[in-house]
Design a protein around this motif. Sequence first.
Motif: not given
Ligand code: HEC
Length: 193
Positions: A132-134, A168-170, A153-157, A108-110, A159-161, A89-94, A142-144
């Motif tokens: 998404g983070s915005d 499952k991704v978490i 981080m874009p919103p996936f709400g 992006c962050p590990p 896209i993930i149905k 699923k993680y791969l399917s949502f890109s 806040t970023r702690v």
């Molecule tokens: C366009 C690039 C992009 C995509 C696609 C993306 N992310 Fe992210 N993600 C980010 C960025 C950038 C951050 C850091 C956000 C911040 O610092 O506010 C982040 C943060 C996160 C974090 C928190 C990581 C941390 O170290 O605190 C998680 C968990 C996460 N993403 C999961 C996902 C999952 C699951 C998906 C797919 C459904 C996804 N991301 C898709 C860019 C992306």
Amino acid sequence: MRNIITGVLAVALVGGMSVFSLNAIAADEPEGASESAAVAGDAPSADGECCPKDDQTPPLELIEKTPIGGLHNPYNDDTAAMEEVGHKKYLSFSCNGCHGGGGGGGMCPPLTNDAFVYGADDDTLFRLIALGSDELQKQGYTRVRKEVVTGPMPPFGNIIKTSDDLWKVIAWMRVKNPSSVEDVDKPAQTPGQ
Ligand code: HEC
């Protein structure tokens, strides 16, 4: 629909990658799908216990009806069983376009290290991925913790149905990041609580 477009734009802005697959998913969205799932979805029980397995409720809806700190991954008792399906699923949502195929990061962050920007708990991660983070920051988060890469981080709400897919991704992430498991129920912050 607007959220999806914002998501796709955000992806385009941040990485310039995964855009085509996300567009494809967005275009496929059947109208009214979330409404019907809403009716069928499991509501949290009166005492706020959340969340059930196989929950078809759309993630954004589950967030709306669950107080901060109330979202708990139903697969925590056996995350290993979710490793394969969660990774698919993680791969399917890109997600891999930004976080790497194994979650080890890239542009992006590990997801595999100990630094979690907003917190490592289920509730915060569910909200972050769906909203998404915005939007998360608009809600008072806040970023702690500092991560190696900073960006939105874009919103996936939209896209993930289903909430089930997101859990499952978490769960897969927990397998890849075993030390984060001790924090599943310990939010680093609970704005407004
Ligand atoms: C366009 C690039 C992009 C995509 C696609 C993306 N992310 Fe992210 N993600 C980010 C960025 C950038 C951050 C850091 C956000 C911040 O610092 O506010 C982040 C943060 C996160 C974090 C928190 C990581 C941390 O170290 O605190 C998680 C968990 C996460 N993403 C999961 C996902 C999952 C699951 C998906 C797919 C459904 C996804 N991301 C898709 C860019 C992306």
